[in-house]
Design a protein around this motif. Structure first.
Motif, mmCIF file in Angstrom:
data_model
loop_
_atom_site.group_PDB
_atom_site.id
_atom_site.type_symbol
_atom_site.label_atom_id
_atom_site.label_comp_id
_atom_site.label_asym_id
_atom_site.label_seq_id
_atom_site.Cartn_x
_atom_site.Cartn_y
_atom_site.Cartn_z
ATOM 1 N N ARG A 60 0.823 -1.210 0.000
ATOM 2 C CA ARG A 60 0.000 0.000 0.000
ATOM 3 C C ARG A 60 0.857 1.260 0.000
ATOM 4 N NH1 ARG A 60 -3.451 -3.306 3.257
ATOM 5 N NH2 ARG A 60 -2.472 -2.617 5.186
ATOM 6 N N GLY A 62 3.750 1.432 -1.440
ATOM 7 C CA GLY A 62 4.481 1.482 -2.701
ATOM 8 C C GLY A 62 5.949 1.191 -2.484
ATOM 9 N N PRO A 173 3.164 3.222 -5.804
ATOM 10 C CA PRO A 173 2.332 3.597 -4.656
ATOM 11 C C PRO A 173 0.874 3.202 -4.871
ATOM 12 C CG PRO A 173 3.813 5.385 -5.227
ATOM 13 C CD PRO A 173 3.921 4.367 -6.329
ATOM 14 N N SER A 174 0.176 2.954 -3.761
ATOM 15 C CA SER A 174 -1.207 2.492 -3.806
ATOM 16 C C SER A 174 -2.176 3.628 -3.533
ATOM 17 C CB SER A 174 -1.395 1.388 -2.759
ATOM 18 O OG SER A 174 -2.750 1.122 -2.537
ATOM 19 N N ALA A 175 -3.399 3.481 -4.075
ATOM 20 C CA ALA A 175 -4.459 4.450 -3.798
ATOM 21 C C ALA A 175 -5.281 4.045 -2.586
ATOM 22 C CB ALA A 175 -5.377 4.580 -5.013
ATOM 23 N N SER A 179 -2.142 6.779 0.856
ATOM 24 C CA SER A 179 -2.112 7.097 -0.576
ATOM 25 C C SER A 179 -1.392 8.409 -0.875
ATOM 26 C CB SER A 179 -3.544 7.171 -1.121
ATOM 27 O OG SER A 179 -4.297 8.146 -0.415
ATOM 28 N N PHE A 182 0.492 8.484 -4.111
ATOM 29 C CA PHE A 182 -0.215 8.016 -5.307
ATOM 30 C C PHE A 182 -0.700 9.202 -6.139
ATOM 31 C CE2 PHE A 182 -4.117 6.603 -7.487
ATOM 32 C CZ PHE A 182 -3.588 5.566 -8.229
ATOM 33 N N ASP A 183 -0.403 9.190 -7.426
ATOM 34 C CA ASP A 183 -0.782 10.282 -8.331
ATOM 35 C C ASP A 183 -2.152 9.977 -8.936
ATOM 36 O OD1 ASP A 183 -0.955 12.402 -10.050
ATOM 37 O OD2 ASP A 183 0.666 11.734 -11.386
ATOM 38 N N GLN A 218 -0.991 -0.851 -10.139
ATOM 39 C CA GLN A 218 -1.510 0.137 -9.196
ATOM 40 C C GLN A 218 -2.685 -0.491 -8.451
ATOM 41 O OE1 GLN A 218 -1.293 0.872 -12.569
ATOM 42 N NE2 GLN A 218 -0.598 2.982 -12.872
ATOM 43 N N VAL A 220 -6.003 0.106 -6.531
ATOM 44 C CA VAL A 220 -6.972 1.188 -6.397
ATOM 45 C C VAL A 220 -8.322 0.644 -5.942
ATOM 46 C CG1 VAL A 220 -5.838 2.524 -8.218
ATOM 47 C CG2 VAL A 220 -7.763 1.050 -8.796
#
Length: 235
Positions: A60, A62, A173-175, A179, A182-183, A218, A220
């Protein structure tokens, strides 16, 4: 499901809810008479050692990296039995690792441990490394199947140059969870309106799923548009 003490060496039926690694399954009861989700049991296949996936908390955040062939090992077992009815029993329990339960699991007439080993997706823990009573009932056959898989270069025993390195996921990275790195807007800009391939990792409730987006993995959370459901008792 019955208590551990009562359930050892007794056979039960259940449905595979999740596959967390190439040697570990979460099995839920087929029927139950109480409110809320059915009881469940986590079973590690006796005497097996599958390659380790990066831990969920690290995934989570990343930046996590699997052991070689860990994802392929997990996916082999997941595709084989997710959502299907199985028969299982607890062979032994190891208190030293949080009381983890090890067992035998059958899909129809197929022993899952044998299928995993003969396709090369897990090592067999030899009897000398265990207590005498903490071993798979079919340890001799598992060792034979492992040797054949090694000779044929199957699964984690691949003889292809670079195969081990190519099998390692380097997770972004995880959403879900932490997060901060996370982008989300970048993903939206690149993917809005486009079909995306994903693997469902968890059904959180009747309108929410958590998925790995392929090919970059990813993680999400996806909400189904236009639906509103009751909150689950447990998440």
């Amino acid at each position: 499901m019955a208590s551990v003490a009562a359930s050892e060496n007794q056979w039960f039926k259940g449905r595979v809810k999740a596959v967390t690694s190439g040697d570990c399954l979460v099995i839920t009861a087929l029927t139950h008479n109480r409110a809320g989700p059915p009881p469940e049991k986590t079973i590690t296949l006796s005497s097996l050692m599958a390659p380790k996936l990066v831990s969920p908390p690290q995934a989570r955040r990343g930046g996590g990296i699997d052991e070689p062939f860990a994802w392929e090992s997990r996916e082999f077992l997941r595709k084989l039995c997710i959502g299907k009815e199985v028969t299982f029993k607890v062979d032994y329990k190891v208190e030293a690792i949080a009381g983890r339960e090890f067992g035998s699991v059958y899909l129809a007439n197929e022993n899952l441990a044998k299928l995993v080993v003969q396709n090369g997706w897990a090592k067999v823990r030899e009897p000398g490394q265990q207590n005498k009573d903490k071993v798979s009932p079919c340890i001799s056959e598992l060792l034979q199947l492992e040797e054949l898989a090694k000779q044929e270069g199957l699964g984690r025993w691949s003889k292809v140059p670079g195969a081990a390195e190519a099998s390692v996921r380097n997770l972004p990275p995880s959403a879900v969870g932490d997060s901060g790195n996370f982008d989300a807007m970048g993903l939206l800009a690149a993917s809005k309106g486009k079909p995306m391939e994903a693997i469902v990792e968890q059904v959180r409730d009747g309108s929410t799923i958590r998925v790995y987006l392929l090919p970059e993995y990813q993680f999400v959370q996806v909400f189904v548009a236009g639906l509103q459901v009751c909150s689950p008792v447990f998440v």
